[in-house]
Design a protein around this motif. Structure first.
Motif, short mmCIF file in Angstrom:
data_model
loop_
_atom_site.label_atom_id
_atom_site.label_comp_id
_atom_site.label_asym_id
_atom_site.label_seq_id
_atom_site.Cartn_x
_atom_site.Cartn_y
_atom_site.Cartn_z
N GLU A 267 -19.83 22.68 -23.07
CA GLU A 267 -19.76 24.07 -23.53
C GLU A 267 -18.49 24.75 -23.03
OE1 GLU A 267 -23.35 26.11 -22.39
OE2 GLU A 267 -24.62 24.75 -23.54
N LEU B 35 -15.52 23.45 -25.00
CA LEU B 35 -15.48 24.00 -26.35
C LEU B 35 -14.99 25.44 -26.34
CD1 LEU B 35 -18.76 22.51 -27.87
CD2 LEU B 35 -16.42 21.92 -28.46
N SER C 134 -11.18 25.42 -25.66
CA SER C 134 -10.33 24.90 -26.74
C SER C 134 -10.17 25.89 -27.89
CB SER C 134 -10.89 23.59 -27.27
OG SER C 134 -12.14 23.81 -27.90
N THR C 135 -11.05 26.90 -27.98
CA THR C 135 -10.94 27.88 -29.08
C THR C 135 -10.24 29.13 -28.67
OG1 THR C 135 -13.10 28.81 -28.53
CG2 THR C 135 -13.00 27.14 -30.28
#
Length: 193
Positions: free
Chosen positions: A186, A189, A192-193
């Motif tokens: 989590e 993720l 990375s955004t």
């Protein structure tokens, strides 16, 4: 400078390539000459000379560096080193080649020994990715190895008897199934955004 057959040929070519890449080779081969003493370019010329002398001396083995006469002009230094170290000693080179050709590791020639060593290195590299344990098994109880040691090509039989199974993916899957692993995924993720 003809260094094709010189013992320092590789080093000389590397230095020449490096100096050409920096547009400084002309200071060594004489195409960039020393400006007039009163010229405004004289200080820049000495700066470049100091830099080149430093580069050349830093490529020389430290134990040999102390035997080289100090010179402020890079071309003079280059010519001095060329004169000292470009002397080819044909008989000594032939003697070294003969000694190398006759070199042995025990009773095995160096070529054979090196080939076996490379083979062992390849196997060690292949085995690094696996988790395995080595257990000692007494000779009488270890019939498979005893039988294989008498084969002409034991290596091919060993390969067919063993089947290494990589455990990295299984371990990763188990880790990511845990709460800690899920939290890490989590975070990655979100990052990375």
């Amino acid at each position: 400078m003809d260094t094709n057959f010189s013992p320092i040929a590789t080093e000389a070519r590397a230095m020449r390539t490096s100096l050409r890449a920096r547009r400084k080779w002309g200071c060594i081969d004489g195409t960039i000459g020393k400006p007039e003493e009163e010229s405004s370019k004289m200080e820049d010329w000495w700066t470049v000379q100091s830099m080149l002398v430093s580069w050349i001396l830093n490529t020389v083995e430290p134990n040999l560096r102390s035997t080289i006469s100090y010179m402020e002009n890079a071309r003079d230094l280059w010519d001095d080193i060329k004169e000292r170290f470009s002397v080819v000693n044909g008989p000594r080179i032939q003697q070294l080649k003969s000694e190398l050709a006759g070199c042995k590791q025990g009773a095995v020639s160096m070529v054979t020994y090196y080939g076996k060593m490379k083979k062992q290195q390849r196997w060690a590299t292949k085995l690094q990715g696996f988790h395995y344990e080595i257990f000692y098994k007494h000779g009488r109880d270890n019939r498979v190895v005893d039988a294989l040691s008498r084969c002409e090509s034991a290596e091919s039989i060993l390969v067919s008897l063993s089947s290494p199974v990589p455990t990295v993916l299984t371990q990763l899957a188990q880790y990511y199934a845990t709460t800690e692993g899920k939290q890490l995924v989590e975070k990655l993720l979100k990052f990375s955004t």
